[in-house]
Design an enzyme around this catalytic site. Structure first.
Site, PDB file in Angstrom:
ATOM      1  N   ASN A  86      22.903  56.010  56.846  1.00 40.34           N
ATOM      2  CA  ASN A  86      21.786  56.905  57.111  1.00 40.34           C
ATOM      3  C   ASN A  86      20.942  56.370  58.272  1.00 40.34           C
ATOM      4  O   ASN A  86      21.315  55.394  58.927  1.00 40.34           O
ATOM      5  CB  ASN A  86      20.957  57.072  55.833  1.00 40.34           C
ATOM      6  CG  ASN A  86      20.222  58.390  55.769  1.00 40.34           C
ATOM      7  OD1 ASN A  86      19.590  58.806  56.725  1.00 40.34           O
ATOM      8  ND2 ASN A  86      20.292  59.043  54.627  1.00 40.34           N
ATOM      9  N   HIS A 117      14.221  31.910  62.243  1.00 42.25           N
ATOM     10  CA  HIS A 117      13.354  30.791  62.602  1.00 42.25           C
ATOM     11  C   HIS A 117      13.524  29.701  61.558  1.00 42.25           C
ATOM     12  O   HIS A 117      13.777  29.979  60.386  1.00 42.25           O
ATOM     13  CB  HIS A 117      11.878  31.212  62.675  1.00 42.25           C
ATOM     14  CG  HIS A 117      11.602  32.144  63.800  1.00 42.25           C
ATOM     15  ND1 HIS A 117      11.388  31.702  65.082  1.00 42.25           N
ATOM     16  CD2 HIS A 117      11.534  33.491  63.856  1.00 42.25           C
ATOM     17  CE1 HIS A 117      11.188  32.742  65.873  1.00 42.25           C
ATOM     18  NE2 HIS A 117      11.285  33.843  65.149  1.00 42.25           N
ATOM     19  N   ALA A 162      17.248  51.685  45.448  1.00 37.14           N
ATOM     20  CA  ALA A 162      16.292  51.854  46.545  1.00 37.14           C
ATOM     21  C   ALA A 162      15.158  50.844  46.431  1.00 37.14           C
ATOM     22  O   ALA A 162      14.686  50.537  45.348  1.00 37.14           O
ATOM     23  CB  ALA A 162      15.729  53.266  46.522  1.00 37.14           C
TER      24      ALA A 162
END
Length: 187
Positions: A86, A117, A162
């Protein structure tokens, strides 16, 4: 009629702009670009067959793009076959990211194999000294707004809910959810 033509023209211009902004020369295969894609970095990017980026009837179609970066000469990002991704996807690799076959990915998904980092206080501006491979197995369904971090191996047939932040590996046939993600059910 004029509106449809104008939208097609805008999308074509947008795709051309992001293709122009891409700097990766180590790309094999090709993707179906319903939405623009930037492919950057010095490593390799490999697209299998039937890899789709972008969904028209979904949020962020007209105002975002996919970002794929194989950052170092030794890094690679591999997309298997029959993948549907998507809008607003990003994958950034300093080592290796592999996405299996028959994978579905919701909008706003971020996958990275590095913290980018160093976590040591006095070395914070240096690069992460330990990137770790990310592997997404076959037939995985990744929901919207998911972040997958370095060193994660997602087994075949998993579902990632989700909004999850995936910080560790999970076995096949797991449904995982949460921040950090954990198994909520097996299928």
């Amino acid at each position: 009629m004029i509106k449809k033509y104008f939208i097609k023209l805008l999308l074509a211009c947008s795709k051309a702009k992001y293709a122009f902004l891409s700097n990766n020369k180590n790309i094999s295969g090709s993707a179906k670009k319903h939405q623009p894609i930037i492919c950057n970095g010095r490593g390799s990017i490999c697209f299998g067959e039937n890899v789709h980026f972008g969904v028209v009837n979904s949020p962020m179609f007209y105002n975002s793009y996919a970002y794929i970066e194989a950052r170092t000469e030794n890094s690679n990002i591999i997309f298997g076959n029959n993948i549907f991704i998507n809008n607003n996807f990003s994958a950034i690799s300093e080592k290796s990211i592999s996405i299996g076959n028959n994978v579905l990915i919701g909008y706003n998904c971020n996958i990275s194999d590095s913290f980018f980092h160093n976590l040591e206080i006095k070395k914070r501006i240096e690069t992460d000294p330990n990137p770790q491979t990310v592997i997404i197995g076959n037939n995985v369904f990744i929901g919207n707004n998911v972040t997958i971090l370095k060193g994660v191996n997602i087994g075949a047939n998993c579902v990632i809910a989700a909004g999850s932040v995936v910080t560790k590996s999970f076995p096949e046939n797991s449904i995982i959810a949460g921040i950090p993600a954990s198994i909520i059910k097996t299928i």
